[in-house]
Write a protein that holds these residues in place. Structure first.
Motif, PDB file in Angstrom:
ATOM      1  N   PRO A  78       0.826  -1.209   0.000  1.00 56.83           N
ATOM      2  CA  PRO A  78       0.000   0.000   0.000  1.00 56.83           C
ATOM      3  C   PRO A  78       0.857   1.255   0.000  1.00 56.83           C
ATOM      4  O   PRO A  78       2.041   1.210   0.357  1.00 56.83           O
ATOM      5  CB  PRO A  78      -0.802  -0.126   1.301  1.00 56.83           C
ATOM      6  CG  PRO A  78      -0.072  -1.089   2.149  1.00 56.83           C
ATOM      7  CD  PRO A  78       0.727  -1.963   1.238  1.00 56.83           C
ATOM      8  N   LEU A  79       0.262   2.350  -0.402  1.00 52.83           N
ATOM      9  CA  LEU A  79       0.919   3.649  -0.278  1.00 52.83           C
ATOM     10  C   LEU A  79       1.044   3.925   1.214  1.00 52.83           C
ATOM     11  O   LEU A  79       0.062   3.867   1.952  1.00 52.83           O
ATOM     12  CB  LEU A  79       0.089   4.733  -0.959  1.00 52.83           C
ATOM     13  CG  LEU A  79       0.503   6.176  -0.731  1.00 52.83           C
ATOM     14  CD1 LEU A  79       1.916   6.412  -1.245  1.00 52.83           C
ATOM     15  CD2 LEU A  79      -0.469   7.114  -1.402  1.00 52.83           C
ATOM     16  N   LEU A  95      -2.328  16.812   4.049  1.00 54.83           N
ATOM     17  CA  LEU A  95      -0.901  16.546   4.159  1.00 54.83           C
ATOM     18  C   LEU A  95      -0.111  17.841   4.079  1.00 54.83           C
ATOM     19  O   LEU A  95      -0.582  18.838   3.535  1.00 54.83           O
ATOM     20  CB  LEU A  95      -0.446  15.598   3.048  1.00 54.83           C
ATOM     21  CG  LEU A  95      -1.129  14.239   3.017  1.00 54.83           C
ATOM     22  CD1 LEU A  95      -0.609  13.416   1.828  1.00 54.83           C
ATOM     23  CD2 LEU A  95      -0.927  13.488   4.316  1.00 54.83           C
ATOM     24  N   SER A  96       1.118  17.798   4.552  1.00 54.55           N
ATOM     25  CA  SER A  96       2.005  18.960   4.502  1.00 54.55           C
ATOM     26  C   SER A  96       2.912  18.913   3.277  1.00 54.55           C
ATOM     27  O   SER A  96       3.896  19.639   3.205  1.00 54.55           O
ATOM     28  CB  SER A  96       2.866  19.014   5.767  1.00 54.55           C
ATOM     29  OG  SER A  96       3.679  17.858   5.847  1.00 54.55           O
ATOM     30  N   LEU A  97       2.580  18.056   2.318  1.00 60.98           N
ATOM     31  CA  LEU A  97       3.383  17.923   1.105  1.00 60.98           C
ATOM     32  C   LEU A  97       2.494  17.727  -0.108  1.00 60.98           C
ATOM     33  O   LEU A  97       1.298  17.532   0.012  1.00 60.98           O
ATOM     34  CB  LEU A  97       4.398  16.778   1.245  1.00 60.98           C
ATOM     35  CG  LEU A  97       3.923  15.446   1.832  1.00 60.98           C
ATOM     36  CD1 LEU A  97       3.186  14.607   0.830  1.00 60.98           C
ATOM     37  CD2 LEU A  97       5.103  14.698   2.372  1.00 60.98           C
ATOM     38  N   GLU A 100       2.715  14.680  -5.606  1.00 58.71           N
ATOM     39  CA  GLU A 100       3.727  14.227  -6.566  1.00 58.71           C
ATOM     40  C   GLU A 100       4.900  13.503  -5.902  1.00 58.71           C
ATOM     41  O   GLU A 100       5.578  12.713  -6.548  1.00 58.71           O
ATOM     42  CB  GLU A 100       4.269  15.402  -7.395  1.00 58.71           C
ATOM     43  CG  GLU A 100       3.272  15.985  -8.365  1.00 58.71           C
ATOM     44  CD  GLU A 100       2.338  17.002  -7.713  1.00 58.71           C
ATOM     45  OE1 GLU A 100       2.698  17.590  -6.663  1.00 58.71           O
ATOM     46  OE2 GLU A 100       1.244  17.204  -8.237  1.00 58.71           O
ATOM     47  N   VAL A 101       5.167  13.774  -4.633  1.00 57.61           N
ATOM     48  CA  VAL A 101       6.288  13.122  -3.959  1.00 57.61           C
ATOM     49  C   VAL A 101       5.919  11.738  -3.427  1.00 57.61           C
ATOM     50  O   VAL A 101       6.789  10.996  -2.985  1.00 57.61           O
ATOM     51  CB  VAL A 101       6.873  13.996  -2.817  1.00 57.61           C
ATOM     52  CG1 VAL A 101       7.347  15.325  -3.348  1.00 57.61           C
ATOM     53  CG2 VAL A 101       5.883  14.163  -1.691  1.00 57.61           C
ATOM     54  N   LEU A 102       4.647  11.381  -3.493  1.00 56.99           N
ATOM     55  CA  LEU A 102       4.181  10.071  -3.039  1.00 56.99           C
ATOM     56  C   LEU A 102       4.109   9.109  -4.218  1.00 56.99           C
ATOM     57  O   LEU A 102       3.870   9.523  -5.348  1.00 56.99           O
ATOM     58  CB  LEU A 102       2.793  10.193  -2.402  1.00 56.99           C
ATOM     59  CG  LEU A 102       2.667  11.145  -1.223  1.00 56.99           C
ATOM     60  CD1 LEU A 102       1.202  11.334  -0.863  1.00 56.99           C
ATOM     61  CD2 LEU A 102       3.454  10.631  -0.031  1.00 56.99           C
ATOM     62  N   THR A 103       4.287   7.839  -3.949  1.00 62.07           N
ATOM     63  CA  THR A 103       4.115   6.846  -5.004  1.00 62.07           C
ATOM     64  C   THR A 103       2.625   6.583  -5.192  1.00 62.07           C
ATOM     65  O   THR A 103       1.865   6.565  -4.225  1.00 62.07           O
ATOM     66  CB  THR A 103       4.830   5.523  -4.655  1.00 62.07           C
ATOM     67  OG1 THR A 103       4.317   5.037  -3.411  1.00 62.07           O
ATOM     68  CG2 THR A 103       6.325   5.706  -4.564  1.00 62.07           C
ATOM     69  N   GLU A 104       2.231   6.396  -6.431  1.00 56.38           N
ATOM     70  CA  GLU A 104       0.828   6.143  -6.733  1.00 56.38           C
ATOM     71  C   GLU A 104       0.534   4.653  -6.593  1.00 56.38           C
ATOM     72  O   GLU A 104       1.281   3.827  -7.114  1.00 56.38           O
ATOM     73  CB  GLU A 104       0.514   6.598  -8.164  1.00 56.38           C
ATOM     74  CG  GLU A 104      -0.937   6.468  -8.527  1.00 56.38           C
ATOM     75  CD  GLU A 104      -1.214   7.033  -9.918  1.00 56.38           C
ATOM     76  OE1 GLU A 104      -2.362   7.416 -10.150  1.00 56.38           O
ATOM     77  OE2 GLU A 104      -0.296   7.086 -10.755  1.00 56.38           O
ATOM     78  N   PRO A 105      -0.553   4.275  -5.881  1.00 59.48           N
ATOM     79  CA  PRO A 105      -0.894   2.856  -5.770  1.00 59.48           C
ATOM     80  C   PRO A 105      -1.087   2.253  -7.162  1.00 59.48           C
ATOM     81  O   PRO A 105      -1.718   2.863  -8.031  1.00 59.48           O
ATOM     82  CB  PRO A 105      -2.203   2.855  -4.979  1.00 59.48           C
ATOM     83  CG  PRO A 105      -2.186   4.139  -4.218  1.00 59.48           C
ATOM     84  CD  PRO A 105      -1.465   5.114  -5.113  1.00 59.48           C
TER      85      PRO A 105
END
Length: 127
Positions: A78-79, A95-97, A100-105
């Motif tokens: 999971p993300l 979120l505080s970000l 784009e910096v997270l991976t997409e499930p």
């Protein structure tokens, strides 16, 4: 420190980045025991695998299996959003970000490319 009820404040809440873009819904949480022995939320888990494992039973296994079949990587995970990046807990989690910096499930990506993307005009819609 604010006390949160996982079932009321976190699970199934929409997660948005600092620009207001939807990231997903909280499907499960990762907990760790602190030095005082109290549990604390370490991360939010987003994605069908996490949801399937949380639900359990036949339906949960089916949901996790579908996410596994449509995976982009060998072992789907999971993300995982570290809880330190949660800026606000309200009717949704901010979120505080940026997203784009997270991976997409993987399932989200597959659905966007193979289902949603085939709907006429879907690629022209603003994100």
């Amino acid at each position: 420190m604010t006390t949160l009820r996982i079932d009321f404040h976190l699970l199934d809440r929409q997660v948005v980045d600092l620009a207001g873009r939807k990231v997903g819904k909280v499907d499960d949480v990762e907990l760790a025991a602190g030095e005082d022995g109290r549990l604390r939320v370490v991360a939010l888990l987003v994605g069908q695998v996490a949801l399937g494992l949380r639900i359990g039973g036949r339906f949960g296994r089916w949901l996790a299996a579908v996410a596994t079949r449509l995976r982009a990587e060998e072992t789907p995970v999971p993300l995982r959003i570290p809880f330190e990046h949660v800026a606000d807990v309200g009717s949704h989690l901010t979120l505080s970000l940026r997203a784009e910096v997270l991976t997409e499930p993987p399932l989200e990506k597959w659905l966007r490319e193979h289902v949603i993307g085939r709907i006429p005009g879907a690629r022209d819609a603003r994100k």
